[in-house]
Design a protein around this motif. Structure first.
Motif, PDB file in Angstrom:
ATOM      1  N   GLU A 138       0.837  -1.206   0.000  1.00 18.35           N
ATOM      2  CA  GLU A 138       0.000   0.000   0.000  1.00 18.35           C
ATOM      3  C   GLU A 138       0.871   1.254   0.000  1.00 18.35           C
ATOM      4  OE1 GLU A 138      -2.925   0.022   3.077  1.00 18.35           O
ATOM      5  OE2 GLU A 138      -4.136  -1.538   2.112  1.00 18.35           O
ATOM      6  N   TYR A 139       1.911   1.246   0.812  1.00 23.93           N
ATOM      7  CA  TYR A 139       2.786   2.423   0.861  1.00 23.93           C
ATOM      8  C   TYR A 139       3.537   2.605  -0.455  1.00 23.93           C
ATOM      9  CZ  TYR A 139       1.750   2.656   5.828  1.00 23.93           C
ATOM     10  OH  TYR A 139       1.101   2.765   7.032  1.00 23.93           O
ATOM     11  N   HIS A 140       3.862   1.509  -1.102  1.00 25.66           N
ATOM     12  CA  HIS A 140       4.503   1.582  -2.418  1.00 25.66           C
ATOM     13  C   HIS A 140       3.561   2.230  -3.434  1.00 25.66           C
ATOM     14  CE1 HIS A 140       6.182  -0.501  -6.194  1.00 25.66           C
ATOM     15  NE2 HIS A 140       7.031   0.446  -5.850  1.00 25.66           N
ATOM     16  N   LYS A 141       2.300   1.899  -3.369  1.00 26.07           N
ATOM     17  CA  LYS A 141       1.322   2.483  -4.290  1.00 26.07           C
ATOM     18  C   LYS A 141       1.101   3.968  -4.003  1.00 26.07           C
ATOM     19  CE  LYS A 141      -1.001  -1.907  -5.145  1.00 26.07           C
ATOM     20  NZ  LYS A 141      -2.166  -2.780  -4.830  1.00 26.07           N
ATOM     21  N   ILE A 142       1.113   4.337  -2.722  1.00 29.45           N
ATOM     22  CA  ILE A 142       1.001   5.760  -2.376  1.00 29.45           C
ATOM     23  C   ILE A 142       2.221   6.509  -2.900  1.00 29.45           C
ATOM     24  CG2 ILE A 142       0.953   7.417  -0.467  1.00 29.45           C
ATOM     25  CD1 ILE A 142      -0.647   5.316   1.122  1.00 29.45           C
ATOM     26  N   ASN A 144       3.970   5.720  -5.497  1.00 30.50           N
ATOM     27  CA  ASN A 144       3.811   5.845  -6.946  1.00 30.50           C
ATOM     28  C   ASN A 144       2.820   6.937  -7.313  1.00 30.50           C
ATOM     29  OD1 ASN A 144       5.623   3.782  -7.344  1.00 30.50           O
ATOM     30  ND2 ASN A 144       4.076   2.203  -7.689  1.00 30.50           N
ATOM     31  N   ALA A 145       1.757   7.063  -6.530  1.00 33.15           N
ATOM     32  CA  ALA A 145       0.743   8.088  -6.802  1.00 33.15           C
ATOM     33  C   ALA A 145       1.322   9.490  -6.649  1.00 33.15           C
ATOM     34  CB  ALA A 145      -0.457   7.901  -5.872  1.00 33.15           C
ATOM     35  N   ILE A 146       2.293   9.641  -5.751  1.00 34.04           N
ATOM     36  CA  ILE A 146       2.957  10.937  -5.572  1.00 34.04           C
ATOM     37  C   ILE A 146       3.976  11.166  -6.681  1.00 34.04           C
ATOM     38  CG2 ILE A 146       4.505  12.288  -4.090  1.00 34.04           C
ATOM     39  CD1 ILE A 146       3.303  10.772  -1.683  1.00 34.04           C
ATOM     40  N   ALA A 147       4.750  10.140  -6.979  1.00 34.42           N
ATOM     41  CA  ALA A 147       5.884  10.304  -7.898  1.00 34.42           C
ATOM     42  C   ALA A 147       5.496  10.318  -9.367  1.00 34.42           C
ATOM     43  CB  ALA A 147       6.903   9.196  -7.654  1.00 34.42           C
ATOM     44  N   ALA A 153      -1.571   4.824 -11.361  1.00 37.18           N
ATOM     45  CA  ALA A 153      -1.122   5.061  -9.987  1.00 37.18           C
ATOM     46  C   ALA A 153      -2.235   5.704  -9.158  1.00 37.18           C
ATOM     47  CB  ALA A 153       0.118   5.949  -9.984  1.00 37.18           C
ATOM     48  N   GLN A 154      -2.976   6.630  -9.764  1.00 34.04           N
ATOM     49  CA  GLN A 154      -4.059   7.292  -9.040  1.00 34.04           C
ATOM     50  C   GLN A 154      -5.198   6.312  -8.741  1.00 34.04           C
ATOM     51  OE1 GLN A 154      -3.521  10.379  -7.862  1.00 34.04           O
ATOM     52  NE2 GLN A 154      -1.538  10.152  -8.891  1.00 34.04           N
ATOM     53  N   LYS A 155      -5.477   5.427  -9.670  1.00 33.33           N
ATOM     54  CA  LYS A 155      -6.528   4.422  -9.451  1.00 33.33           C
ATOM     55  C   LYS A 155      -6.135   3.467  -8.330  1.00 33.33           C
ATOM     56  CE  LYS A 155      -8.807   4.228 -13.968  1.00 33.33           C
ATOM     57  NZ  LYS A 155      -9.073   3.390 -15.175  1.00 33.33           N
ATOM     58  N   GLN A 156      -4.878   3.079  -8.292  1.00 36.90           N
ATOM     59  CA  GLN A 156      -4.408   2.188  -7.224  1.00 36.90           C
ATOM     60  C   GLN A 156      -4.503   2.880  -5.865  1.00 36.90           C
ATOM     61  OE1 GLN A 156      -0.483   1.071  -8.638  1.00 36.90           O
ATOM     62  NE2 GLN A 156      -1.260  -0.876  -9.427  1.00 36.90           N
ATOM     63  N   PHE A 157      -4.198   4.166  -5.839  1.00 39.47           N
ATOM     64  CA  PHE A 157      -4.313   4.918  -4.588  1.00 39.47           C
ATOM     65  C   PHE A 157      -5.771   5.006  -4.145  1.00 39.47           C
ATOM     66  CE2 PHE A 157      -5.343   9.068  -2.674  1.00 39.47           C
ATOM     67  CZ  PHE A 157      -4.708   8.896  -1.451  1.00 39.47           C
ATOM     68  N   MET A 158      -6.672   5.321  -5.069  1.00 41.76           N
ATOM     69  CA  MET A 158      -8.085   5.439  -4.727  1.00 41.76           C
ATOM     70  C   MET A 158      -8.643   4.118  -4.207  1.00 41.76           C
ATOM     71  SD  MET A 158      -8.738   8.569  -5.052  1.00 41.76           S
ATOM     72  CE  MET A 158     -10.504   8.465  -4.725  1.00 41.76           C
ATOM     73  N   PRO A 173      -3.020  11.856  -2.230  1.00 41.83           N
ATOM     74  CA  PRO A 173      -1.927  11.363  -1.391  1.00 41.83           C
ATOM     75  C   PRO A 173      -1.494  12.294  -0.264  1.00 41.83           C
ATOM     76  CG  PRO A 173      -1.503  10.796  -3.659  1.00 41.83           C
ATOM     77  CD  PRO A 173      -2.724  11.677  -3.670  1.00 41.83           C
ATOM     78  N   SER A 174      -1.249  13.558  -0.555  1.00 46.24           N
ATOM     79  CA  SER A 174      -0.773  14.464   0.492  1.00 46.24           C
ATOM     80  C   SER A 174      -1.840  14.715   1.547  1.00 46.24           C
ATOM     81  CB  SER A 174      -0.308  15.793  -0.113  1.00 46.24           C
ATOM     82  OG  SER A 174      -1.318  16.363  -0.923  1.00 46.24           O
ATOM     83  N   GLY A 175      -3.082  14.900   1.109  1.00 46.43           N
ATOM     84  CA  GLY A 175      -4.169  15.101   2.066  1.00 46.43           C
ATOM     85  C   GLY A 175      -4.396  13.873   2.926  1.00 46.43           C
ATOM     86  N   TYR A 176      -4.280  12.712   2.311  1.00 48.84           N
ATOM     87  CA  TYR A 176      -4.446  11.466   3.058  1.00 48.84           C
ATOM     88  C   TYR A 176      -3.335  11.292   4.079  1.00 48.84           C
ATOM     89  CZ  TYR A 176      -4.373   6.501   4.127  1.00 48.84           C
ATOM     90  OH  TYR A 176      -4.340   5.305   4.790  1.00 48.84           O
ATOM     91  N   LEU A 177      -2.101  11.552   3.692  1.00 47.80           N
ATOM     92  CA  LEU A 177      -0.961  11.385   4.614  1.00 47.80           C
ATOM     93  C   LEU A 177      -1.072  12.327   5.804  1.00 47.80           C
ATOM     94  CD1 LEU A 177       1.890  11.040   1.977  1.00 47.80           C
ATOM     95  CD2 LEU A 177       1.118   9.259   3.562  1.00 47.80           C
ATOM     96  N   ARG A 178      -1.721  13.464   5.608  1.00 45.48           N
ATOM     97  CA  ARG A 178      -1.875  14.424   6.697  1.00 45.48           C
ATOM     98  C   ARG A 178      -3.132  14.148   7.526  1.00 45.48           C
ATOM     99  NH1 ARG A 178      -3.578  20.221   7.141  1.00 45.48           N
ATOM    100  NH2 ARG A 178      -2.439  20.977   8.977  1.00 45.48           N
ATOM    101  N   SER A 179      -4.026  13.325   7.014  1.00 40.93           N
ATOM    102  CA  SER A 179      -5.264  13.033   7.735  1.00 40.93           C
ATOM    103  C   SER A 179      -4.972  12.194   8.972  1.00 40.93           C
ATOM    104  CB  SER A 179      -6.255  12.298   6.823  1.00 40.93           C
ATOM    105  OG  SER A 179      -5.793  10.984   6.526  1.00 40.93           O
ATOM    106  N   LYS A 180      -5.894  12.241   9.916  1.00 35.87           N
ATOM    107  CA  LYS A 180      -5.706  11.535  11.179  1.00 35.87           C
ATOM    108  C   LYS A 180      -6.131  10.082  11.055  1.00 35.87           C
ATOM    109  CE  LYS A 180      -4.414  15.192  13.553  1.00 35.87           C
ATOM    110  NZ  LYS A 180      -3.082  15.339  14.140  1.00 35.87           N
ATOM    111  N   GLY A 181      -5.313   9.218  11.623  1.00 39.52           N
ATOM    112  CA  GLY A 181      -5.656   7.803  11.698  1.00 39.52           C
ATOM    113  C   GLY A 181      -5.985   7.452  13.126  1.00 39.52           C
TER     114      GLY A 181
END
Length: 205
Positions: A138-142, A144-147, A153-158, A173-181
């Motif tokens: 999953e982190y590899h796909k995120i 890729n979606a950034i890079a 890549a965007q479909k895999q992230f979604m 990607p950036s909004g998700y990484l900043r979102s709270k888990g």
């Protein structure tokens, strides 16, 4: 003199801590209105790319260190891990590269297959569980979606975030990484913690 794999782990942890200091500083600057929210989203993209690159480099350094005998896992002898001894050592990377310019360590199947060729039972790279391999995927796909920004890549992230309760601004990607888990940690912090845990498991018997 061979050094413990834990030294590699410590180096990786230090890099993670350095990035966390940057992240916290940027969040403070946002609160004080010295930067804009669009600025900090770029920061999260950059931090995650850097984090993931450091993780891949950790895997590569551990892999080659074990084959060369310059790295050992405490409680395991070098000879019990290394399947073949390549001599001279200067040829090791050429042999492993097998004509390629560089090696892909992820998706993780690439690393496992390579480890099974050169290391006894692929150890320690075959000891990770399915959940850890899924998380890395999953982190590899995120990453890729950034890079890459490609449609694939965007479909895999979604697909990763499709069942998660996110705001519209967090469905990138950036909004998700900043979102709270969980536990009020950002998804970036959770990713950093999980990658450190995986690195730790690779360095332990």
């Amino acid at each position: 003199m061979p050094r413990k794999a834990n030294k590699l782990l410590d180096d990786f942890k230090q890099k993670v801590r350095s990035k966390e200091l940057v992240r916290c500083k940027m969040e403070e600057l946002l609160v004080s209105q010295n930067i804009k929210e669009t600025d900090i989203l770029f920061i999260y993209d950059g931090l995650f790319l850097n984090l993931f690159t450091d993780f891949e480099k950790f895997i590569e350094d551990l892999f080659f260190g074990l084959i060369k005998g310059s790295i050992y896992i405490e409680g395991k002898s070098i000879s019990s891990i290394r399947k073949v001894k390549i001599s001279p050592q200067e040829e090791i990377e050429l042999v492993v590269l097998s004509g390629k310019d560089y090696l892909d360590w992820l998706p993780y199947d690439h690393t496992k297959k390579r480890a099974e060729i050169f290391l006894n039972d692929g150890y320690p790279f075959t000891k990770l569980n399915e959940n850890q391999i899924r998380v890395m995927g999953e982190y590899h796909k995120i990453r890729n979606a950034i890079a890459h920004k490609s449609l694939k890549a965007q479909k895999q992230f979604m697909k990763i975030i499709q069942n998660r309760p996110l705001l519209p601004t967090e469905k990138n990607p950036s909004g998700y990484l900043r979102s709270k888990g969980s536990g009020e940690m950002t998804q970036y912090e959770i990713a950093a913690r999980e990658l450190v845990k995986i690195a730790n498991d690779l360095c332990k018997v």
